[in-house]
Design a protein around this motif. Structure first.
Motif, PDB file in Angstrom:
ATOM      1  N   PRO A 315       0.813  -1.215   0.000  1.00  0.00           N
ATOM      2  CA  PRO A 315       0.000   0.000   0.000  1.00  0.00           C
ATOM      3  C   PRO A 315       0.847   1.266   0.000  1.00  0.00           C
ATOM      4  O   PRO A 315       2.005   1.264   0.413  1.00  0.00           O
ATOM      5  N   LEU A 316       0.234   2.340  -0.455  1.00  0.00           N
ATOM      6  CA  LEU A 316       0.872   3.656  -0.459  1.00  0.00           C
ATOM      7  C   LEU A 316       0.671   4.298   0.913  1.00  0.00           C
ATOM      8  O   LEU A 316      -0.423   4.230   1.485  1.00  0.00           O
ATOM      9  N   TRP A 317       1.707   4.934   1.416  1.00  0.00           N
ATOM     10  CA  TRP A 317       1.683   5.582   2.728  1.00  0.00           C
ATOM     11  C   TRP A 317       2.047   7.056   2.589  1.00  0.00           C
ATOM     12  O   TRP A 317       2.813   7.436   1.700  1.00  0.00           O
ATOM     13  N   ARG A 318       1.522   7.859   3.503  1.00  0.00           N
ATOM     14  CA  ARG A 318       1.927   9.266   3.596  1.00  0.00           C
ATOM     15  C   ARG A 318       2.722   9.452   4.877  1.00  0.00           C
ATOM     16  O   ARG A 318       2.247   9.143   5.968  1.00  0.00           O
ATOM     17  N   SER A 319       3.945   9.929   4.727  1.00  0.00           N
ATOM     18  CA  SER A 319       4.795  10.129   5.894  1.00  0.00           C
ATOM     19  C   SER A 319       4.295  11.313   6.715  1.00  0.00           C
ATOM     20  O   SER A 319       3.882  12.340   6.162  1.00  0.00           O
ATOM     21  N   GLU A 320       4.354  11.165   8.025  1.00  0.00           N
ATOM     22  CA  GLU A 320       3.913  12.216   8.938  1.00  0.00           C
ATOM     23  C   GLU A 320       5.059  12.767   9.776  1.00  0.00           C
ATOM     24  O   GLU A 320       4.829  13.342  10.840  1.00  0.00           O
ATOM     25  N   LEU A 321       6.278  12.626   9.310  1.00  0.00           N
ATOM     26  CA  LEU A 321       7.422  13.150  10.041  1.00  0.00           C
ATOM     27  C   LEU A 321       7.344  14.667  10.154  1.00  0.00           C
ATOM     28  O   LEU A 321       6.904  15.351   9.222  1.00  0.00           O
ATOM     29  N   ARG A 322       7.807  15.182  11.272  1.00  0.00           N
ATOM     30  CA  ARG A 322       7.695  16.625  11.514  1.00  0.00           C
ATOM     31  C   ARG A 322       8.475  17.455  10.493  1.00  0.00           C
ATOM     32  O   ARG A 322       8.046  18.552  10.135  1.00  0.00           O
ATOM     33  N   ILE A 323       9.598  16.941  10.050  1.00  0.00           N
ATOM     34  CA  ILE A 323      10.424  17.736   9.137  1.00  0.00           C
ATOM     35  C   ILE A 323       9.716  17.988   7.808  1.00  0.00           C
ATOM     36  O   ILE A 323      10.063  18.929   7.092  1.00  0.00           O
ATOM     37  N   LEU A 324       8.705  17.196   7.484  1.00  0.00           N
ATOM     38  CA  LEU A 324       7.984  17.399   6.224  1.00  0.00           C
ATOM     39  C   LEU A 324       7.073  18.621   6.270  1.00  0.00           C
ATOM     40  O   LEU A 324       6.558  19.039   5.236  1.00  0.00           O
ATOM     41  N   ASP A 325       6.881  19.200   7.446  1.00  0.00           N
ATOM     42  CA  ASP A 325       6.124  20.456   7.526  1.00  0.00           C
ATOM     43  C   ASP A 325       6.852  21.576   6.789  1.00  0.00           C
ATOM     44  O   ASP A 325       6.240  22.571   6.398  1.00  0.00           O
ATOM     45  N   TRP A 326       8.160  21.418   6.610  1.00  0.00           N
ATOM     46  CA  TRP A 326       8.944  22.424   5.882  1.00  0.00           C
ATOM     47  C   TRP A 326       8.913  22.194   4.374  1.00  0.00           C
ATOM     48  O   TRP A 326       9.399  23.033   3.611  1.00  0.00           O
ATOM     49  N   TYR A 327       8.353  21.077   3.942  1.00  0.00           N
ATOM     50  CA  TYR A 327       8.367  20.731   2.525  1.00  0.00           C
ATOM     51  C   TYR A 327       7.240  21.393   1.735  1.00  0.00           C
ATOM     52  O   TYR A 327       7.131  21.180   0.527  1.00  0.00           O
ATOM     53  N   GLU A 328       6.404  22.157   2.404  1.00  0.00           N
ATOM     54  CA  GLU A 328       5.284  22.842   1.754  1.00  0.00           C
ATOM     55  C   GLU A 328       4.385  21.826   1.052  1.00  0.00           C
ATOM     56  O   GLU A 328       3.893  20.892   1.674  1.00  0.00           O
ATOM     57  N   GLN A 329       4.167  21.996  -0.251  1.00  0.00           N
ATOM     58  CA  GLN A 329       3.251  21.099  -0.968  1.00  0.00           C
ATOM     59  C   GLN A 329       3.914  19.792  -1.378  1.00  0.00           C
ATOM     60  O   GLN A 329       3.261  18.927  -1.975  1.00  0.00           O
ATOM     61  N   HIS A 330       5.178  19.607  -1.053  1.00  0.00           N
ATOM     62  CA  HIS A 330       5.902  18.408  -1.483  1.00  0.00           C
ATOM     63  C   HIS A 330       5.971  17.357  -0.373  1.00  0.00           C
ATOM     64  O   HIS A 330       7.038  16.785  -0.123  1.00  0.00           O
ATOM     65  N   ARG A 331       4.875  17.080   0.292  1.00  0.00           N
ATOM     66  CA  ARG A 331       4.889  16.040   1.321  1.00  0.00           C
ATOM     67  C   ARG A 331       5.224  14.690   0.673  1.00  0.00           C
ATOM     68  O   ARG A 331       4.784  14.406  -0.434  1.00  0.00           O
ATOM     69  N   ILE A 332       5.968  13.878   1.393  1.00  0.00           N
ATOM     70  CA  ILE A 332       6.504  12.644   0.825  1.00  0.00           C
ATOM     71  C   ILE A 332       5.584  11.459   1.099  1.00  0.00           C
ATOM     72  O   ILE A 332       5.097  11.262   2.214  1.00  0.00           O
ATOM     73  N   TYR A 333       5.356  10.665   0.060  1.00  0.00           N
ATOM     74  CA  TYR A 333       4.633   9.404   0.137  1.00  0.00           C
ATOM     75  C   TYR A 333       5.630   8.277  -0.163  1.00  0.00           C
ATOM     76  O   TYR A 333       6.649   8.504  -0.816  1.00  0.00           O
TER      77      TYR A 333
END
Length: 427
Positions: A315-333
């Motif tokens: 399955p596809l997952w969406r990472s919820e790491l805090r550092i991804l808050d700085w990635y703007e619209q580029h949240r990592i899956y």
């Protein structure tokens, strides 16, 4: 010199320890499989719990975007496609050398399949010797060697984005293609190309493309950087990602031998014995002593190795790491794929994951690269080979630098006595 006779007596102890670790891992794996099967029917409830109590949970768990029992065979790559990859290596500064400087060498590979086009195998070196390059990181307490690695990450992404978008945006016209041949010359005139090794080739029709990087797209080192230092690293990367998104070139991070446990952390919600997963209240915020801490040190790849067949993805997952808050619209899956030789973790930005056709096609191109590379993506392997700085390269670099320093009138040019003596031996 390593004395193997003295070392041999320690080897049996290592074997015994690894045997005990393997037995304990099998028990943890069985427990994880049980919780995974239970979570199949309670996935929606678990996701709701995670969203509601996220601020009270002391561990970071990824969110499943697809059903946990998703098992999809990756599609076969089309006959015509292009894969672009970059990798980098570095030569650290040394006070005992003839000059205090460091070098970053970027490898670029562009492989065209079914298009009768030559591959691109090139490298782009850059030397850093000015004070602002050597000492700027010290104001943040960061060693020059560490900062050099961060700078290399930026260079890898910028080179990848430039090559990918240039090719994609001019796919129907004559365009320059970097060529590694020493005597390469343009076959036709093109004023837009200033690269010393350019050829003009014509791409007859757009073909699927994939831009690959070696390693994760989640840059873990950002978490410990001061904001001023982070602002010099992350914004250029995100701008490069923007250009690839606008050019519709899928970006993918290939993580071999991943040590992540984000997906397993989601199962900790299932393993929690409390109705409310409030770690702060029930476990005093001590994750390692919590009842749900039954998987450590198990990794995601161990679980998915028992769930996936060769050629399948989970399955596809969406990472919820805090550092991804700085990635703007580029949240990592991310997802895990059984590539045959291992369980690879595949990371993509949100704009790739949200485009189902682009995502599945990119996975197909990736798996084709692994098969062509006999277990590891051939484009990434070749990019590494282009980038690596070997001992002979280092010696030639400093020999060239020494010649230029002498021509410039500098005196007492040479390595320190310590470095000179270490390069020889009386034995």
């Amino acid at each position: 010199m390593l004395d193997l006779n003295k070392l041999a007596g320690q080897i049996p102890g290592i074997s015994t320890h690894l045997t005990e670790v393997a037995a304990a891992s099998r028990i943890r794996l069985e427990r994880a499989q049980e919780f995974l099967e239970e979570a199949y029917q309670q996935q929606a409830e678990l996701v709701q719990k995670q969203e509601q109590w996220q601020h009270r949970i002391c561990f970071s768990a990824a969110v499943p975007i697809e059903p946990l029992d998703t098992r999809i065979y990756v599609q076969t790559p089309p006959a015509q496609h292009t894969v672009i990859a970059t990798d980098g290596s570095q030569m650290a500064p040394n006070h005992h050398e003839i000059a205090y400087c460091y070098l970053i060498n970027m490898g670029l590979v562009m492989l065209h399949y079914g298009q009768s086009l030559h591959p691109v195998l090139d490298s782009v070196p850059e030397v850093f010797y000015k004070s602002e390059d050597l000492y700027v990181s010290r104001e943040w307490g960061i060693k020059t060697e560490e900062w050099m690695g961060y700078r290399r990450t930026v260079s890898e992404v910028l080179l990848l984005a430039e090559a990918a978008t240039t090719w994609a945006n001019t796919a129907n016209v004559k365009l320059p293609i970097f060529d590694s041949a020493e005597n390469a010359t343009p076959s036709t005139t093109n004023e837009q190309s200033n690269h010393p090794k350019s050829k003009i080739q014509n791409l007859k029709s757009p073909v699927p493309m994939l831009a690959m990087t070696d390693g994760p797209l989640i840059y873990w080192f950002l978490d410990k950087l001061p904001s001023d230092a982070r602002d010099r690293i992350l914004p250029p990367i995100l701008e490069a990602w923007d250009t690839m998104r606008d050019s519709k070139v899928p970006l993918m991070g290939y993580v071999s031998a991943s040590r992540s446990f984000e997906a397993l952390n989601f199962l900790r919600l299932q393993a929690c014995p409390h109705d409310v997963p409030d770690c702060t209240t029930h476990c005093n915020g001590e994750s390692e002593k919590a009842p749900c801490h039954v998987f450590d040190p198990l990794r995601d790849t161990s679980v998915w190795a028992s769930q996936l067949q060769p050629g399948q993805r989970g399955p596809l997952w969406r990472s919820e790491l805090r550092i991804l808050d700085w990635y703007e619209q580029h949240r990592i899956y991310f997802c895990y794929v059984h590539v045959g030789s291992e369980i690879a973790r595949i990371e993509v930005p949100g704009w790739v994951a949200e485009d189902e056709e682009m995502f599945e096609e990119a996975l197909g191109l990736m798996l084709g690269q692994v098969q062509k590379g006999y277990g590891y993506p051939v484009a990434l392997a070749e990019a590494h080979n282009q980038a690596v700085v070997r001992g002979g390269d280092r010696a030639r670099f400093f020999a060239l630098l020494e010649q230029q320093m002498i021509k410039a009138g500098l005196r007492n040019v040479g390595t320190s006595y310590k470095e000179t003596r270490k390069r020889g031996s009386i034995a």
